[in-house]
Design an enzyme around this catalytic site. Structure first.
Site, PDB file in Angstrom:
ATOM      1  N   GLU A  97      -4.366   7.029  -7.735  1.00 24.08           N
ATOM      2  CA  GLU A  97      -4.434   6.039  -8.805  1.00 24.08           C
ATOM      3  C   GLU A  97      -5.711   6.240  -9.610  1.00 24.08           C
ATOM      4  O   GLU A  97      -6.783   6.365  -9.018  1.00 24.08           O
ATOM      5  CB  GLU A  97      -4.400   4.622  -8.230  1.00 24.08           C
ATOM      6  CG  GLU A  97      -3.091   4.284  -7.554  1.00 24.08           C
ATOM      7  CD  GLU A  97      -3.020   2.817  -7.106  1.00 24.08           C
ATOM      8  OE1 GLU A  97      -3.970   2.058  -7.406  1.00 24.08           O
ATOM      9  OE2 GLU A  97      -2.017   2.448  -6.484  1.00 24.08           O
ATOM     10  N   ARG A 139       0.852  -1.184   0.000  1.00 22.94           N
ATOM     11  CA  ARG A 139       0.000   0.000   0.000  1.00 22.94           C
ATOM     12  C   ARG A 139       0.889   1.236   0.000  1.00 22.94           C
ATOM     13  O   ARG A 139       1.863   1.317   0.747  1.00 22.94           O
ATOM     14  CB  ARG A 139      -0.929   0.018   1.222  1.00 22.94           C
ATOM     15  CG  ARG A 139      -2.026  -1.043   1.192  1.00 22.94           C
ATOM     16  CD  ARG A 139      -3.051  -0.763   0.112  1.00 22.94           C
ATOM     17  NE  ARG A 139      -4.134  -1.734   0.107  1.00 22.94           N
ATOM     18  CZ  ARG A 139      -4.139  -2.847  -0.601  1.00 22.94           C
ATOM     19  NH1 ARG A 139      -3.082  -3.160  -1.345  1.00 22.94           N
ATOM     20  NH2 ARG A 139      -5.182  -3.665  -0.572  1.00 22.94           N
ATOM     21  N   HIS A 198       0.022  -0.465 -10.588  1.00 23.11           N
ATOM     22  CA  HIS A 198      -0.729  -1.319  -9.670  1.00 23.11           C
ATOM     23  C   HIS A 198      -1.143  -2.623 -10.344  1.00 23.11           C
ATOM     24  O   HIS A 198      -2.333  -2.957 -10.459  1.00 23.11           O
ATOM     25  CB  HIS A 198      -1.960  -0.597  -9.117  1.00 23.11           C
ATOM     26  CG  HIS A 198      -2.386  -1.132  -7.776  1.00 23.11           C
ATOM     27  ND1 HIS A 198      -3.059  -0.386  -6.840  1.00 23.11           N
ATOM     28  CD2 HIS A 198      -2.235  -2.367  -7.210  1.00 23.11           C
ATOM     29  CE1 HIS A 198      -3.306  -1.116  -5.771  1.00 23.11           C
ATOM     30  NE2 HIS A 198      -2.810  -2.323  -5.975  1.00 23.11           N
TER      31      HIS A 198
END
Length: 319
Positions: A267, A238, A286
């Site tokens: 994001e 994270r 990601h």
């Protein structure tokens, strides 16, 4: 009348390809969003006529204020069995059921090693140089065998990363607030006496912790300053665990050899975001969970959750 189901952030438009939606086809119209919807107002407008939402990981927050603006919303299905950006109390208060899916830890383990190896051997730089007709061999790779791999977290993902490191002949240490010597011994790694000792002694550091009050900002400027100038940091967990500004400063000033990052404070990253152009950074958008098998699980079990809800027997309810 058929209910409307929004599938959010299906960037590759594969949600209806990797899973069979026929079990709900007669009752549900599936609407795929292949671009990110940013901001509560935009989400409230886009989802105004939506009854069911399938959301990917923790990219789209569902605070109480948004849930209150979606009177038709009846069901949220989130990939994975943990989601910190859904207000469960507000969902319950507004009669919204929240369900999850299984999620494999294998894909993030594999991506962790893709980033670590890519950094250690300068894979991107050398590949780009070769394709552009540049100098033959520009980098000198960092060895893995005999070097120290430090893991922040030794859960399901961290322990698998550890075993790969051991297979490479690395010396592996681990630390977290609750890590015991018995657990470290079970995996076959050293228990670092402290976070600071792990950071100072490691040649490679990889983050595998859940985000919470105790881990948010765990690695700030002071902690990054403990790393060797030859050390590499990898974060596929994270973003908020590592202070992004402190990491950018360490990379720009050459205080660490490099970083591999798959998670970001924002994001998708805006086009002009400094993480897109930071030196010594190997970054991916990601991708930790993005594999065909994992997507088949996410969306297959999302269909199952929708069908179960329609039948009056919700499965894998969260929290």
């Amino acid at each position: 009348m058929r209910l409307r189901c929004a599938v959010l952030d299906d960037f590759q438009r594969v949600a209806t390809e990797v899973a069979d939606w026929s079990p709900v086809h007669d009752d549900v119209e599936v609407v795929v969003f292949d671009t990110h919807i940013d901001g509560e107002d935009a989400l409230a407008a886009a989802l105004a006529d939506i009854d069911i939402v399938v959301t990917l990981r923790e990219r789209v927050p569902f605070p109480g204020s948004l849930i209150a603006r979606l009177p038709r919303l009846k069901l949220i299905v989130a990939s994975g069995m943990r989601n910190s950006v859904i207000d469960y109390a507000a969902a319950e208060a507004h009669g919204v059921t929240v369900c999850g899916t299984a999620s494999s830890s294998t894909p993030p383990v594999e991506l962790t090693w893709a980033l670590l190896l890519g950094l250690a051997r300068g894979v991107v730089e050398e590949s780009e140089g070769l394709r552009a007709g540049g100098p033959w061999q520009r980098t000198v790779g960092a060895d893995l065998h005999g070097r120290r791999l430090g893991l922040l977290g030794l859960g399901k993902t961290g322990s698998r990363v550890a075993r790969v490191g051991l297979a490479f002949g690395m010396r592996v240490s681990a630390w977290s607030q609750n890590l015991t010597r018995d657990r470290a011994d079970e995996v076959g790694v050293d228990l670092a006496p402290s976070k600071e000792a792990l950071l100072a002694e490691s040649d490679f550091v990889s983050v595998h912790l859940a985000l919470g009050d105790r881990t948010r900002g765990l690695l700030g400027a002071a902690e990054l300053a403990l790393l060797k100038p030859t050390a590499y940091l990898v974060n596929t967990s994270r973003s908020a665990i590592v202070d992004q500004d402190a990491l950018l400063a360490a990379l720009r000033e050459g205080r660490i050899a490099g970083a591999g990052v798959d998670v970001f404070d924002i994001e998708p990253l805006p086009a002009g975001h400094p993480m897109r152009t930071a030196p010594r950074l190997l970054a991916t958008p990601h991708l930790g969970y993005v594999t065909r098998a994992n997507y088949a699980t996410y969306y297959g079990q999302a269909v199952e959750a929708v069908r179960a809800y329609l039948d009056g027997s919700p499965v894998r309810r969260l929290p």
